[in-house]
Write a protein that holds these residues in place. Structure first.
Motif, PDB file in Angstrom:
ATOM      1  N   THR A 193       0.832  -1.210   0.000  1.00 60.39           N
ATOM      2  CA  THR A 193       0.000   0.000   0.000  1.00 60.39           C
ATOM      3  C   THR A 193       0.861   1.252   0.000  1.00 60.39           C
ATOM      4  O   THR A 193       0.556   2.241  -0.674  1.00 60.39           O
ATOM      5  CB  THR A 193      -0.922  -0.002   1.230  1.00 60.39           C
ATOM      6  OG1 THR A 193      -1.681  -1.212   1.259  1.00 60.39           O
ATOM      7  CG2 THR A 193      -1.874   1.186   1.193  1.00 60.39           C
ATOM      8  N   GLY A 194       1.974   1.220   0.761  1.00 55.26           N
ATOM      9  CA  GLY A 194       2.871   2.372   0.784  1.00 55.26           C
ATOM     10  C   GLY A 194       3.476   2.664  -0.576  1.00 55.26           C
ATOM     11  O   GLY A 194       3.647   3.834  -0.958  1.00 55.26           O
ATOM     12  N   LEU A 246       2.753   6.193  -2.666  1.00 54.08           N
ATOM     13  CA  LEU A 246       3.958   7.020  -2.572  1.00 54.08           C
ATOM     14  C   LEU A 246       3.840   8.340  -3.343  1.00 54.08           C
ATOM     15  O   LEU A 246       4.255   9.387  -2.834  1.00 54.08           O
ATOM     16  CB  LEU A 246       5.165   6.222  -3.060  1.00 54.08           C
ATOM     17  CG  LEU A 246       6.515   6.952  -3.021  1.00 54.08           C
ATOM     18  CD1 LEU A 246       6.868   7.358  -1.588  1.00 54.08           C
ATOM     19  CD2 LEU A 246       7.615   6.085  -3.622  1.00 54.08           C
ATOM     20  N   PRO A 247       3.290   8.362  -4.568  1.00 56.66           N
ATOM     21  CA  PRO A 247       3.190   9.659  -5.269  1.00 56.66           C
ATOM     22  C   PRO A 247       2.350  10.697  -4.535  1.00 56.66           C
ATOM     23  O   PRO A 247       2.526  11.903  -4.759  1.00 56.66           O
ATOM     24  CB  PRO A 247       2.545   9.274  -6.611  1.00 56.66           C
ATOM     25  CG  PRO A 247       2.893   7.838  -6.804  1.00 56.66           C
ATOM     26  CD  PRO A 247       2.873   7.242  -5.433  1.00 56.66           C
ATOM     27  N   ASN A 299       4.019  17.343  -3.600  1.00 52.45           N
ATOM     28  CA  ASN A 299       3.140  18.497  -3.778  1.00 52.45           C
ATOM     29  C   ASN A 299       2.507  18.539  -5.161  1.00 52.45           C
ATOM     30  O   ASN A 299       1.503  19.233  -5.366  1.00 52.45           O
ATOM     31  CB  ASN A 299       3.924  19.790  -3.531  1.00 52.45           C
ATOM     32  CG  ASN A 299       5.072  19.952  -4.516  1.00 52.45           C
ATOM     33  OD1 ASN A 299       5.729  18.981  -4.906  1.00 52.45           O
ATOM     34  ND2 ASN A 299       5.333  21.189  -4.936  1.00 52.45           N
ATOM     35  N   TRP A 300       3.048  17.823  -6.146  1.00 46.60           N
ATOM     36  CA  TRP A 300       2.446  17.792  -7.476  1.00 46.60           C
ATOM     37  C   TRP A 300       1.091  17.089  -7.458  1.00 46.60           C
ATOM     38  O   TRP A 300       0.247  17.358  -8.311  1.00 46.60           O
ATOM     39  CB  TRP A 300       3.372  17.085  -8.467  1.00 46.60           C
ATOM     40  CG  TRP A 300       4.590  17.897  -8.802  1.00 46.60           C
ATOM     41  CD1 TRP A 300       4.837  19.193  -8.470  1.00 46.60           C
ATOM     42  CD2 TRP A 300       5.721  17.452  -9.553  1.00 46.60           C
ATOM     43  NE1 TRP A 300       6.054  19.596  -8.952  1.00 46.60           N
ATOM     44  CE2 TRP A 300       6.624  18.548  -9.630  1.00 46.60           C
ATOM     45  CE3 TRP A 300       6.075  16.255 -10.155  1.00 46.60           C
ATOM     46  CZ2 TRP A 300       7.845  18.462 -10.294  1.00 46.60           C
ATOM     47  CZ3 TRP A 300       7.293  16.165 -10.820  1.00 46.60           C
ATOM     48  CH2 TRP A 300       8.170  17.267 -10.887  1.00 46.60           C
ATOM     49  N   PHE A 301       0.905  16.199  -6.512  1.00 47.03           N
ATOM     50  CA  PHE A 301      -0.357  15.453  -6.422  1.00 47.03           C
ATOM     51  C   PHE A 301      -1.190  15.877  -5.219  1.00 47.03           C
ATOM     52  O   PHE A 301      -2.420  15.844  -5.280  1.00 47.03           O
ATOM     53  CB  PHE A 301      -0.068  13.944  -6.336  1.00 47.03           C
ATOM     54  CG  PHE A 301       0.728  13.406  -7.476  1.00 47.03           C
ATOM     55  CD1 PHE A 301       0.099  13.027  -8.653  1.00 47.03           C
ATOM     56  CD2 PHE A 301       2.107  13.289  -7.397  1.00 47.03           C
ATOM     57  CE1 PHE A 301       0.826  12.529  -9.713  1.00 47.03           C
ATOM     58  CE2 PHE A 301       2.844  12.794  -8.456  1.00 47.03           C
ATOM     59  CZ  PHE A 301       2.199  12.411  -9.628  1.00 47.03           C
ATOM     60  N   GLY A 329      -2.056  11.896   4.556  1.00 49.13           N
ATOM     61  CA  GLY A 329      -2.976  11.066   3.779  1.00 49.13           C
ATOM     62  C   GLY A 329      -2.405   9.686   3.496  1.00 49.13           C
ATOM     63  O   GLY A 329      -3.108   8.679   3.621  1.00 49.13           O
ATOM     64  N   ALA A 330      -1.124   9.621   3.137  1.00 47.55           N
ATOM     65  CA  ALA A 330      -0.496   8.326   2.857  1.00 47.55           C
ATOM     66  C   ALA A 330      -0.429   7.477   4.118  1.00 47.55           C
ATOM     67  O   ALA A 330      -0.705   6.268   4.086  1.00 47.55           O
ATOM     68  CB  ALA A 330       0.895   8.543   2.277  1.00 47.55           C
ATOM     69  N   ALA A 331      -0.057   8.088   5.251  1.00 48.14           N
ATOM     70  CA  ALA A 331       0.015   7.337   6.501  1.00 48.14           C
ATOM     71  C   ALA A 331      -1.364   6.829   6.923  1.00 48.14           C
ATOM     72  O   ALA A 331      -1.487   5.712   7.455  1.00 48.14           O
ATOM     73  CB  ALA A 331       0.612   8.214   7.597  1.00 48.14           C
TER      74      ALA A 331
END
Length: 311
Positions: A117-118, A122-123, A127-129, A164-166
């Motif tokens: 999942t990580g 990752l993207p 800051n681009w996403f 958000g990723a965490a």
């Protein structure tokens, strides 16, 4: 009296050992496949032994365990705070310990899902996403073209992206942990029967049951084929020979699939199979099951309340 020949009684010299042909990398594919197949069977035996241990989940009614797992996974999906998600992950470890599951094996099985999942999310940390407050500046000025998309300006890791990723990683880890505890502490027939109690479609349960049986049937056939090939091979197998054998084995297993499926289905119908999982001992709802459900409800309310206060 005959004596042994001198060449048979002499010890092998170092020169002969060094002159012996060395096995090339990949020539031991038979051993690797046998080890992998054996490991799968060992995992199944491990699951069966875990379901028989006198742990917390093992003493509960399977219906209660399924309902509690669904509730806990639903709570994980509703949590927003990283603090609450971290506490929930800690709760899964405590629950695994209460079920007497080896924590090393448990973490090894669970760790793959958060890792995958990580990689997938990752993207989202850039800051681009995910625009937000920059934490780490990677590239002061970038100009990247990916097909019709153009990314320009500074490239940085944002606080919102990391959060958000965490959140996604912790949710995946906690959800998989609750599901894994359920499957490790519940025999497969009892789990399927409990799913039918909650009105899961019969065709879905039947598909799960037959899939598991066929997987182990074909694994057993493949293991026997590998063992038979191993005892008949003299010297190390070449890559070409190995690929030819793997292709022939796969073709044989596929050819047996249609014939065995029809024979097994006809045999099951002849023995009165109707698609419903049957157990030797019926389910019994006891006092400890009610207390456990009450405890799960209290934990769910506390986690959601703390999560709302922390957001």
């Amino acid at each position: 009296m005959d004596t042994l020949p001198r060449w048979l009684s002499e010890e092998t010299s170092e020169a002969l050992v060094e002159a012996a042909p060395r096995r090339r990398w990949g020539a031991d594919f038979i051993e690797k496949n046998l080890r992998d197949l054996t490991r799968i069977f060992e995992d199944e035996l491990f699951t069966t032994s875990m379901a028989r241990k006198p742990g917390l989940y093992q003493l509960l009614d399977p219906r209660v365990k399924v309902f509690a797992t669904v509730v806990l996974i639903g709570v994980v999906g509703c949590e927003q705070s990283l603090r609450t998600l971290a506490v929930t992950c800690l709760l899964t470890l405590l629950l695994a310990a209460a079920c007497r599951l080896p924590l090393g094996v448990f973490l090894k099985r669970v760790s793959f899902v958060p890792l995958f999942t990580g990689i997938m999310v990752l993207p989202a940390v850039f800051n681009w996403f995910t625009p937000g407050t920059p934490l780490v500046m990677l590239v002061p000025e970038a100009n990247l073209h990916l097909g019709p998309y153009h990314f320009g300006g500074p490239l940085a890791i944002t606080a919102q992206g990391l959060q958000g990723a965490a959140t996604i990683i912790l949710r995946a880890g906690a959800s998989v942990s609750f599901a894994l505890i359920l499957t490790l502490t519940t025999p497969w027939p009892a789990l399927l029967r409990a799913l039918r109690v909650f009105l899961l479609p019969q065709i879905f349960v039947l598909t799960l049951e037959m899939t598991l049986r066929y997987i182990f049937l074909f694994l057993r056939i493949a293991t026997e084929a590998f063992e038979a090939y191993k005892v008949r091979v003299v010297g190390p197998a070449t890559g070409k020979t190995g690929r030819r054998f793997i292709g022939a084995t796969a073709g044989t297993i596929i050819a047996k699939t249609q014939r065995l499926s029809e024979e097994v289905y006809q045999a099951m119908l002849a023995r009165g199979y109707t698609g419903e999982p049957r157990l030797l001992s019926p389910f019994r709802f006891r006092l400890q099951d009610g207390l456990f459900l009450a405890g799960v409800g209290v934990v769910a309310v506390l986690l959601l309340s703390w999560d709302r206060l922390g957001c």
